[in-house]
Design a protein around this motif. Structure first.
Motif, PDB file in Angstrom:
ATOM      1  N   PHE A  17       0.817  -1.214   0.000  1.00 27.92           N
ATOM      2  CA  PHE A  17       0.000   0.000   0.000  1.00 27.92           C
ATOM      3  C   PHE A  17       0.849   1.262   0.000  1.00 27.92           C
ATOM      4  O   PHE A  17       0.667   2.137  -0.851  1.00 27.92           O
ATOM      5  CB  PHE A  17      -0.936   0.036   1.206  1.00 27.92           C
ATOM      6  N   PHE A  18       1.777   1.380   0.936  1.00 25.96           N
ATOM      7  CA  PHE A  18       2.504   2.639   1.066  1.00 25.96           C
ATOM      8  C   PHE A  18       3.452   2.891  -0.108  1.00 25.96           C
ATOM      9  O   PHE A  18       3.625   4.038  -0.526  1.00 25.96           O
ATOM     10  CB  PHE A  18       3.255   2.675   2.395  1.00 25.96           C
ATOM     11  N   SER A  19       4.069   1.847  -0.650  1.00 27.26           N
ATOM     12  CA  SER A  19       4.963   2.062  -1.789  1.00 27.26           C
ATOM     13  C   SER A  19       4.178   2.442  -3.041  1.00 27.26           C
ATOM     14  O   SER A  19       4.569   3.351  -3.782  1.00 27.26           O
ATOM     15  CB  SER A  19       5.818   0.815  -2.044  1.00 27.26           C
ATOM     16  N   ILE A  20       3.044   1.771  -3.275  1.00 28.09           N
ATOM     17  CA  ILE A  20       2.241   2.094  -4.455  1.00 28.09           C
ATOM     18  C   ILE A  20       1.624   3.489  -4.321  1.00 28.09           C
ATOM     19  O   ILE A  20       1.592   4.269  -5.278  1.00 28.09           O
ATOM     20  CB  ILE A  20       1.135   1.039  -4.671  1.00 28.09           C
ATOM     21  N   ALA A  21       1.147   3.810  -3.131  1.00 24.98           N
ATOM     22  CA  ALA A  21       0.434   5.077  -2.935  1.00 24.98           C
ATOM     23  C   ALA A  21       1.347   6.284  -2.884  1.00 24.98           C
ATOM     24  O   ALA A  21       0.970   7.372  -3.344  1.00 24.98           O
ATOM     25  CB  ALA A  21      -0.405   5.003  -1.655  1.00 24.98           C
ATOM     26  N   PHE A  22       2.579   6.130  -2.355  1.00 26.75           N
ATOM     27  CA  PHE A  22       3.372   7.321  -2.052  1.00 26.75           C
ATOM     28  C   PHE A  22       4.818   7.332  -2.540  1.00 26.75           C
ATOM     29  O   PHE A  22       5.446   8.383  -2.542  1.00 26.75           O
ATOM     30  CB  PHE A  22       3.379   7.552  -0.537  1.00 26.75           C
ATOM     31  N   SER A  23       5.376   6.208  -2.946  1.00 30.01           N
ATOM     32  CA  SER A  23       6.785   6.184  -3.335  1.00 30.01           C
ATOM     33  C   SER A  23       7.037   7.058  -4.566  1.00 30.01           C
ATOM     34  O   SER A  23       6.291   7.014  -5.554  1.00 30.01           O
ATOM     35  CB  SER A  23       7.225   4.749  -3.636  1.00 30.01           C
ATOM     36  N   ALA A  24       8.121   7.845  -4.522  1.00 32.01           N
ATOM     37  CA  ALA A  24       8.481   8.703  -5.652  1.00 32.01           C
ATOM     38  C   ALA A  24       8.846   7.871  -6.873  1.00 32.01           C
ATOM     39  O   ALA A  24       8.654   8.308  -8.014  1.00 32.01           O
ATOM     40  CB  ALA A  24       9.654   9.605  -5.261  1.00 32.01           C
ATOM     41  N   GLN A  25       9.367   6.669  -6.663  1.00 34.40           N
ATOM     42  CA  GLN A  25       9.764   5.814  -7.773  1.00 34.40           C
ATOM     43  C   GLN A  25       8.574   5.341  -8.610  1.00 34.40           C
ATOM     44  O   GLN A  25       8.747   4.887  -9.740  1.00 34.40           O
ATOM     45  CB  GLN A  25      10.533   4.592  -7.243  1.00 34.40           C
ATOM     46  N   LEU A  26       7.381   5.414  -8.035  1.00 34.09           N
ATOM     47  CA  LEU A  26       6.186   4.978  -8.768  1.00 34.09           C
ATOM     48  C   LEU A  26       5.302   6.152  -9.181  1.00 34.09           C
ATOM     49  O   LEU A  26       4.105   5.990  -9.415  1.00 34.09           O
ATOM     50  CB  LEU A  26       5.382   3.991  -7.909  1.00 34.09           C
ATOM     51  N   ALA A  27       5.907   7.336  -9.292  1.00 36.04           N
ATOM     52  CA  ALA A  27       5.152   8.532  -9.667  1.00 36.04           C
ATOM     53  C   ALA A  27       4.503   8.388 -11.040  1.00 36.04           C
ATOM     54  O   ALA A  27       3.491   9.041 -11.324  1.00 36.04           O
ATOM     55  CB  ALA A  27       6.063   9.756  -9.643  1.00 36.04           C
ATOM     56  N   TRP A  28       5.067   7.534 -11.890  1.00 36.73           N
ATOM     57  CA  TRP A  28       4.521   7.349 -13.234  1.00 36.73           C
ATOM     58  C   TRP A  28       3.114   6.740 -13.218  1.00 36.73           C
ATOM     59  O   TRP A  28       2.374   6.823 -14.206  1.00 36.73           O
ATOM     60  CB  TRP A  28       5.446   6.462 -14.067  1.00 36.73           C
ATOM     61  N   LEU A  29       2.717   6.159 -12.093  1.00 37.19           N
ATOM     62  CA  LEU A  29       1.376   5.583 -12.004  1.00 37.19           C
ATOM     63  C   LEU A  29       0.298   6.660 -12.100  1.00 37.19           C
ATOM     64  O   LEU A  29      -0.798   6.409 -12.612  1.00 37.19           O
ATOM     65  CB  LEU A  29       1.210   4.826 -10.679  1.00 37.19           C
ATOM     66  N   GLU A  30       0.606   7.851 -11.596  1.00 37.10           N
ATOM     67  CA  GLU A  30      -0.344   8.959 -11.627  1.00 37.10           C
ATOM     68  C   GLU A  30       0.455  10.259 -11.687  1.00 37.10           C
ATOM     69  O   GLU A  30       0.638  10.940 -10.675  1.00 37.10           O
ATOM     70  CB  GLU A  30      -1.247   8.935 -10.397  1.00 37.10           C
ATOM     71  N   PRO A  31       0.935  10.627 -12.870  1.00 32.79           N
ATOM     72  CA  PRO A  31       1.832  11.784 -12.997  1.00 32.79           C
ATOM     73  C   PRO A  31       1.244  13.085 -12.438  1.00 32.79           C
ATOM     74  O   PRO A  31       1.974  13.948 -11.968  1.00 32.79           O
ATOM     75  CB  PRO A  31       2.052  11.889 -14.509  1.00 32.79           C
ATOM     76  N   GLY A  32      -0.065  13.222 -12.474  1.00 30.90           N
ATOM     77  CA  GLY A  32      -0.673  14.453 -12.006  1.00 30.90           C
ATOM     78  C   GLY A  32      -0.833  14.552 -10.505  1.00 30.90           C
ATOM     79  O   GLY A  32      -1.269  15.582  -9.991  1.00 30.90           O
TER      80      GLY A  32
END
Length: 209
Positions: free
Chosen positions: A136-151
């Motif tokens: 949950f926390f890595s998907i929701a907030f990690s900077a490395q996964l910013a591409w999931l929701e660029p906006g």
């Protein structure tokens, strides 16, 4: 599904709804009130696994997942001070973490159910809780996964601060995840008491052990 499974279904749905509401309210600096209700989902899953078996337990988990998706969809339509109460990343993290961790819980419980009564619920909940928190926390907030929701700007969650205010420097979301994980581990131990009592009531002859 039978009528006997209805209490488990209702309990899981109630926990998911309550947690989605209570996560909006802070408890101290690192937690929300939802951190104290959500881990009860593992208790429901483990009771269902012990009394009725893996199949019904998985179906109860799926009901919880569907309820969670509905709650997330509603949350995306409610605007808070900084935007929607539920962002796409939070919705994805919540759904993936819940379904993966709960299904893993059922599988681990099934593999260990023949041992001491406490081993299956404790091991399955501990491992499931670790997976749930990490996902949950890595998907929701990690900077490395910013591409999931660029906006979605999650720079606030990646501010480098001492962990829990006293430890080594890490992104803020790591402190939030660690605090959440500690609560889950504590409740995993405490939940053994109601687990034992509920199972004895539902299965007084011990045929499900």
């Amino acid at each position: 599904m039978t009528r006997a499974h209805l209490p488990g279904i209702l309990a899981m749905a109630a926990i998911v709804v309550a947690s989605n509401i209570l996560v909006q309210f802070l408890f101290g600096q690192w937690l929300t009130w939802g951190a104290f209700t959500y881990p009860l989902a593992f208790l429901v899953t483990d009771v269902m696994s012990r009394v009725y078996g893996a199949g019904p337990a998985r179906r109860v988990v799926f009901v919880g997942f569907v309820v969670g998706v509905v709650c997330s969809l509603i949350g995306t339509q409610i605007m808070g001070e900084f935007g929607p109460l539920v962002t796409l990343r939070i919705a994805m993290g919540s759904g993936i973490a819940f379904l993966t961790a709960q299904m893993l819980d059922v599988s681990i419980f099934a593999a260990l159910r023949g041992g001491k009564w406490w081993r299956a619920p404790l091991a399955s909940t501990l491992i499931g809780s670790c997976v749930d928190t990490a996902f949950f926390f890595s998907i929701a907030f990690s900077a490395q996964l910013a591409w999931l929701e660029p906006g979605n700007d999650v720079s606030w969650a990646n501010e480098a601060i001492p962990m829990l205010g006293v430890g080594p420097v890490a992104p803020l979301w790591v402190s939030l995840a660690f605090a959440d994980w500690l609560v889950k581990l504590s409740l995993a131990l405490i939940a053994l008491i109601p687990f034992r009592l509920i199972v004895r009531r539902l299965d007084p002859n011990g045929s499900a052990a």
